[in-house]
Design an enzyme around this catalytic site. Sequence first.
Site, PDB file in Angstrom:
ATOM      1  N   LYS A  87       5.742  18.929  -3.642  1.00 14.01           N
ATOM      2  CA  LYS A  87       6.193  17.606  -3.176  1.00 14.01           C
ATOM      3  C   LYS A  87       7.618  17.373  -3.664  1.00 14.01           C
ATOM      4  O   LYS A  87       7.900  17.439  -4.863  1.00 14.01           O
ATOM      5  CB  LYS A  87       5.246  16.559  -3.754  1.00 14.01           C
ATOM      6  CG  LYS A  87       5.155  15.288  -2.996  1.00 14.01           C
ATOM      7  CD  LYS A  87       3.962  14.510  -3.556  1.00 14.01           C
ATOM      8  CE  LYS A  87       4.053  13.061  -3.232  1.00 14.01           C
ATOM      9  NZ  LYS A  87       3.126  12.280  -4.048  1.00 14.01           N
TER      10      LYS A  87
HETATM   11  C1  E4P Z   1       1.451   9.893  -2.361  1.00 17.52           C
HETATM   12  O1  E4P Z   1       1.880  10.961  -2.024  1.00 17.52           O
HETATM   13  C2  E4P Z   1       2.307   8.817  -2.892  1.00 17.52           C
HETATM   14  O2  E4P Z   1       2.915   9.206  -4.080  1.00 17.52           O
HETATM   15  C3  E4P Z   1       1.480   7.572  -3.097  1.00 17.52           C
HETATM   16  O3  E4P Z   1       0.686   7.369  -1.942  1.00 17.52           O
HETATM   17  C4  E4P Z   1       2.302   6.354  -3.426  1.00 17.52           C
HETATM   18  O4  E4P Z   1       1.446   5.253  -3.463  1.00 17.52           O
HETATM   19  P1  E4P Z   1       1.875   3.854  -4.122  1.00 17.52           P
HETATM   20  O5  E4P Z   1       2.901   3.226  -3.261  1.00 17.52           O
HETATM   21  O6  E4P Z   1       0.599   3.084  -4.150  1.00 17.52           O
HETATM   22  O7  E4P Z   1       2.403   4.181  -5.492  1.00 17.52           O
END
Ligand code: E4P
Length: 212
Positions: A87
């Site tokens: 990622k």
């Molecule tokens: C996933 O890949 C993201 O990091 C996550 O969904 C972010 O979510 P949040 O906005 O609730 O922190």
Amino acid sequence: MKFFADTANLDAISEVNQLGILDGVTTNPSLMAKEGIKGEENIINHYAAICKMVSGDISAEVISTDFEGMMKEGRRLARIADNIVVKVPMIKDGVKALSALTAEGIRTNCTLIFSSGQALVAAKAGATYVSPFVGRIDDIAGNGMELIAQIVHIFSNFSIKTQVLAASVRHPLHIIQSAEMGADVVTCPPSVILQLINHPLTIYRYLLNAQS
Ligand code: E4P
């Protein structure tokens, strides 16, 4: 549409996985910290445990913000297991890293996507997934679902293979709307996936059956 669990909690992952409806996992540094996982070795071991538990794609996020650092981390993470997806944030060095990791055959998830232009750039750099953050756009009185629809539409115009992964998903309606918009994947806390199972009329009927 694939269901990914947005957590680093092994029990929560296992609970959904045991239902046979889990297609993958996404994590981020905050989610790892929430589980108390600190230090490179512990983080690597934790990712390895998740990869062993779930056969689908597991997104592991780089912490570096410079190209060299992201490449070093990305290669290290990719060695953990075949189902690791690295990622990478949507910043200029991140785009460079997406292109370079893709050239090395490493699959990627471009995170922190807040516009269709960013999604298009990530796709051109070869990202396996783009992660538009629905909830965070809603948080600032925007419309996260409109972004999902726009990206799905653009990718379909050009038969772009990059998968649209609706992230920052906060409630069951976000999941249903993502499905309606044609997102390939939705990632959310396991509790939100489990909420889809419940309906008051089902429970009512079940209680009646139990009484008769
Ligand atoms: C996933 O890949 C993201 O990091 C996550 O969904 C972010 O979510 P949040 O906005 O609730 O922190």
